[in-house]
Design a protein around this motif. Sequence first.
Motif, PDB file in Angstrom:
ATOM      1  N   VAL A 111     -63.984  27.615  90.576  1.00 45.24           N
ATOM      2  CA  VAL A 111     -63.735  28.414  89.523  1.00 45.24           C
ATOM      3  C   VAL A 111     -63.029  29.473  89.879  1.00 45.24           C
ATOM      4  N   ARG A 112     -61.817  29.341  89.245  1.00 42.64           N
ATOM      5  CA  ARG A 112     -60.700  30.134  89.558  1.00 42.64           C
ATOM      6  C   ARG A 112     -60.126  31.054  88.126  1.00 42.64           C
ATOM      7  N   SER A 113     -60.532  30.641  87.105  1.00 38.27           N
ATOM      8  CA  SER A 113     -60.068  31.439  85.737  1.00 38.27           C
ATOM      9  C   SER A 113     -61.052  31.267  84.705  1.00 38.27           C
ATOM     10  N   LEU A 114     -60.903  31.969  83.840  1.00 38.16           N
ATOM     11  CA  LEU A 114     -61.617  31.805  82.550  1.00 38.16           C
ATOM     12  C   LEU A 114     -61.475  30.333  82.002  1.00 38.16           C
ATOM     13  N   GLU A 115     -60.379  29.631  82.103  1.00 37.65           N
ATOM     14  CA  GLU A 115     -60.020  28.384  81.676  1.00 37.65           C
ATOM     15  C   GLU A 115     -60.976  27.427  82.428  1.00 37.65           C
ATOM     16  N   ASP A 116     -61.222  27.463  83.648  1.00 36.46           N
ATOM     17  CA  ASP A 116     -62.129  26.807  84.489  1.00 36.46           C
ATOM     18  C   ASP A 116     -63.459  26.802  83.952  1.00 36.46           C
ATOM     19  N   ILE A 117     -63.931  28.169  83.413  1.00 39.69           N
ATOM     20  CA  ILE A 117     -65.557  28.183  82.920  1.00 39.69           C
ATOM     21  C   ILE A 117     -65.347  27.520  81.581  1.00 39.69           C
ATOM     22  N   ALA A 118     -64.490  27.772  80.716  1.00 40.71           N
ATOM     23  CA  ALA A 118     -64.365  27.099  79.231  1.00 40.71           C
ATOM     24  C   ALA A 118     -64.410  25.661  79.433  1.00 40.71           C
ATOM     25  N   ALA A 119     -63.828  25.087  80.688  1.00 39.52           N
ATOM     26  CA  ALA A 119     -63.534  23.415  80.880  1.00 39.52           C
ATOM     27  C   ALA A 119     -65.276  23.047  81.276  1.00 39.52           C
ATOM     28  N   LEU A 120     -65.859  23.985  82.177  1.00 37.72           N
ATOM     29  CA  LEU A 120     -67.148  23.543  82.657  1.00 37.72           C
ATOM     30  C   LEU A 120     -68.264  23.419  81.275  1.00 37.72           C
ATOM     31  N   ALA A 121     -67.807  24.376  80.389  1.00 39.27           N
ATOM     32  CA  ALA A 121     -68.832  24.632  79.249  1.00 39.27           C
ATOM     33  C   ALA A 121     -68.404  23.185  78.299  1.00 39.27           C
ATOM     34  N   ASP A 122     -67.269  22.949  78.381  1.00 41.72           N
ATOM     35  CA  ASP A 122     -66.690  21.689  77.408  1.00 41.72           C
ATOM     36  C   ASP A 122     -67.346  20.356  78.183  1.00 41.72           C
ATOM     37  N   ALA A 123     -67.289  20.313  79.482  1.00 41.76           N
ATOM     38  CA  ALA A 123     -67.819  19.219  80.109  1.00 41.76           C
ATOM     39  C   ALA A 123     -69.257  19.106  80.021  1.00 41.76           C
ATOM     40  N   ARG A 135     -71.046  19.989  77.342  1.00 45.69           N
ATOM     41  CA  ARG A 135     -71.152  19.825  75.927  1.00 45.69           C
ATOM     42  C   ARG A 135     -71.997  21.387  75.524  1.00 45.69           C
ATOM     43  N   ASP A 136     -71.746  22.340  75.957  1.00 44.49           N
ATOM     44  CA  ASP A 136     -72.463  23.635  75.507  1.00 44.49           C
ATOM     45  C   ASP A 136     -71.235  24.391  74.681  1.00 44.49           C
ATOM     46  N   MET A 137     -71.254  23.563  73.531  1.00 46.99           N
ATOM     47  CA  MET A 137     -70.184  24.338  72.559  1.00 46.99           C
ATOM     48  C   MET A 137     -70.711  25.636  71.982  1.00 46.99           C
ATOM     49  N   LEU A 138     -71.786  25.921  71.749  1.00 48.53           N
ATOM     50  CA  LEU A 138     -72.064  27.273  71.450  1.00 48.53           C
ATOM     51  C   LEU A 138     -71.659  28.215  72.382  1.00 48.53           C
ATOM     52  N   PHE A 139     -72.095  28.164  73.602  1.00 50.02           N
ATOM     53  CA  PHE A 139     -71.576  29.014  74.675  1.00 50.02           C
ATOM     54  C   PHE A 139     -70.159  29.058  74.773  1.00 50.02           C
ATOM     55  N   LYS A 140     -69.411  27.972  74.670  1.00 50.47           N
ATOM     56  CA  LYS A 140     -67.856  27.945  74.660  1.00 50.47           C
ATOM     57  C   LYS A 140     -67.437  28.770  73.742  1.00 50.47           C
ATOM     58  N   THR A 141     -67.840  28.596  72.598  1.00 51.76           N
ATOM     59  CA  THR A 141     -67.169  29.696  71.541  1.00 51.76           C
ATOM     60  C   THR A 141     -67.538  31.002  71.548  1.00 51.76           C
ATOM     61  N   THR A 181     -77.168  39.370  75.718  1.00 50.84           N
ATOM     62  CA  THR A 181     -77.402  38.335  76.659  1.00 50.84           C
ATOM     63  C   THR A 181     -76.184  37.591  77.328  1.00 50.84           C
ATOM     64  N   LEU A 182     -75.032  37.893  76.889  1.00 52.88           N
ATOM     65  CA  LEU A 182     -73.934  36.916  77.294  1.00 52.88           C
ATOM     66  C   LEU A 182     -73.794  36.996  78.802  1.00 52.88           C
ATOM     67  N   ALA A 183     -73.837  38.368  79.414  1.00 47.63           N
ATOM     68  CA  ALA A 183     -73.425  38.179  80.699  1.00 47.63           C
ATOM     69  C   ALA A 183     -74.429  37.477  81.577  1.00 47.63           C
ATOM     70  N   ASN A 184     -75.878  37.692  81.053  1.00 52.21           N
ATOM     71  CA  ASN A 184     -76.881  36.854  81.955  1.00 52.21           C
ATOM     72  C   ASN A 184     -76.497  35.430  81.892  1.00 52.21           C
ATOM     73  N   ASP A 185     -76.405  34.909  80.568  1.00 53.86           N
ATOM     74  CA  ASP A 185     -76.314  33.559  80.304  1.00 53.86           C
ATOM     75  C   ASP A 185     -74.991  32.990  80.715  1.00 53.86           C
ATOM     76  N   LEU A 186     -73.865  33.814  81.340  1.00 55.39           N
ATOM     77  CA  LEU A 186     -72.884  33.226  82.002  1.00 55.39           C
ATOM     78  C   LEU A 186     -73.261  33.153  83.281  1.00 55.39           C
ATOM     79  N   SER A 187     -74.128  33.904  84.259  1.00 53.08           N
ATOM     80  CA  SER A 187     -74.593  34.117  85.401  1.00 53.08           C
ATOM     81  C   SER A 187     -75.360  32.779  85.693  1.00 53.08           C
ATOM     82  N   ASN A 188     -76.189  32.569  84.670  1.00 48.27           N
ATOM     83  CA  ASN A 188     -77.216  31.262  84.811  1.00 48.27           C
ATOM     84  C   ASN A 188     -76.465  29.943  84.619  1.00 48.27           C
ATOM     85  N   ARG A 189     -75.637  30.061  83.788  1.00 48.86           N
ATOM     86  CA  ARG A 189     -74.709  28.909  83.416  1.00 48.86           C
ATOM     87  C   ARG A 189     -73.645  28.444  84.874  1.00 48.86           C
ATOM     88  N   LEU A 190     -72.953  29.471  85.182  1.00 49.67           N
ATOM     89  CA  LEU A 190     -72.443  29.076  86.409  1.00 49.67           C
ATOM     90  C   LEU A 190     -73.164  28.616  87.664  1.00 49.67           C
TER      91      LEU A 190
END
Length: 602
Positions: free
Chosen positions: A460-472, A474-480, A507-516
């Motif tokens: 994971v090197r950028s925000l785009e990589d994280i968005a791609a992981l969310a897309d892969a 199928r976590d569309m709400l979090f991706k949005t 809770t976005l920061a905590n959700d981001l840590s858990n999903r990563l």
Amino acid sequence: MSDAGKELEGKAAGGYRVLARKYRPADFSSLIGQEPMVRTLTNAFSTGRIAQAWMLTGVRGVGKTTTARILARALNYKTTDIDQPSVDLTVPGEHCKAIMEGRHVDVVEMDAASHTGIDDIREIIEQVRYAPVSARYKVYIIDEVHMLSTQAFNGLLKTLEEPPPHVKFIFATTEIRKVPITVLSRCQRFDLRRVDAGMLTGHLNRIAGLEGIAVDDEAVAMVARAAEGSVRDALSIFDQAIAHGAGTVTAEQVRSMLGLADRGRVVDLFEHLMKGDTAAALTEFRAQYDVGADPAAVLTDLAEFNHLVTRLRFVPSAASDVSLSEEERRRGAAFSTSLSVRVLSRTWQMLLKGIPEVQSSNRPASAAEMVLIRIAHAAELPTLDEALKSLGDAPQGGGLPGRPSGSSPSPGNGVTNAVSAARAPVTTGGGQTMRLVESAPVDYVAPPQPVAEAAPAVPVRSLEDIAALADANRDMLFKTQFKACVRLVGIEPGKLSVSLTADAPRTLANDLSNRLEKWTGRRWLVSVSREDGGPTLAEAEAAKKNDAILDAKNDPAVAAILSRFPGARIVNISIPDAPADEQQTETDPLPDPGVDDDETDI
């Protein structure tokens, strides 16, 4: 005390007068500890430069109200030979007794704590117009003047700045910062100092002689220290000690009355702590506690002795303080040469933190013991600069301090003893810095060598990589939410620093840590920074889209289409990335001019 002072004070018929009232100064010669103020007033009276208002400030019991009365007496001093203001009050004047007893008609004393309003000040303003009845000046003494309301202060300003020639104001306060600067600027200010313990000791010894009381020097010194510079407090404590001892005052009686620890035993406790002997320190503390010493008072005495040792290191003449016992002088001087300033400062900080803990604890003895354990444990540790120095003195071959380079560790210990060199007495520019006795050797355990961390399976090197992981995943709400609310501040393996938009979920920061952690298989530390960070992915995509639309408008073919269809606008840009798409795009027919459509998707 002078005969004039005794005559002015008198004796209450059939009742006992406490020492603080019986020996209250009646003139400037008996006012102790305030020589700078007396000198200023003497010169002012002798040259006729008498102010219109005075502001007396200082802690409780240093003589503010007494000084105000003496000053009122000096302003209205009149005898058969002298009829002018004077600071030489050895001979009682015509108005002196009534003024000192607070019953003179022209000397008005008002307590601002109970007369705080503008109505009380209006009454004074109305009265200042009238001349004094019998005295030379009409004097208004307002005690605790900082208690007046803002309106009362404002109402007093004009009269205070230009009072009638027959009116003088004397203010007294313990909270000078609460007095408006507009009032202070109209007064001559005197800061009454705390009376040092040596002067208080002499004053108490003199009163003990006048009262015929047998006192110990150590007991008087303890009373002077407990008063903390207040003469009234010293006399009140001394009065209590006389009653406690039935006419005699000993150190043991004062110690029991005030809940103090034996100063000699406090020094013993200090020595145990500096040696790191926790068991002996706790035993000594428990012995003092069992005979009635207050735990907070024991720690306070320790802090005072620690301060004394530190002061003796820089000011050896401080040992001449008459309030110190011979043991404090001798052993304090010895400690000042054997302990470093760093150790003394560290002990001071730990005591300052521990005293409030003990005072607020529902188990003060246990809390005090924990403070002593921390101090004794810290005595075994080297200071930071000593630890760095011991590491710097290690041989260049990689060996540890105190062991030749290349020698192998002993079989039983695994590694050699290196900490003992740091715990032994170390001599620097400030003398011995830690221990009074050398502690037992402690085996040094080498820290494990850092192991290179394996590269993550999912980089994971950028925000785009994280968005791609969310897309892969199928976590569309979090991706949005992620694309709309997260700005990148910094990123490195396992660490992500971001800033969030104002409308981001809490809770976005905590959700981001858990999903990563879930998506990459490793722990991530996500921190929210106050820095602005870069644009969000949504903002970046919008900006890219706007640039593409602008470029499309400048294209001749698109411009021709837009001109052919009035009201049409570009709503999206699709850039094909496959030959089939290119072929399909080239064969797509142009929109029919007859179709009523104002949007064109290019």
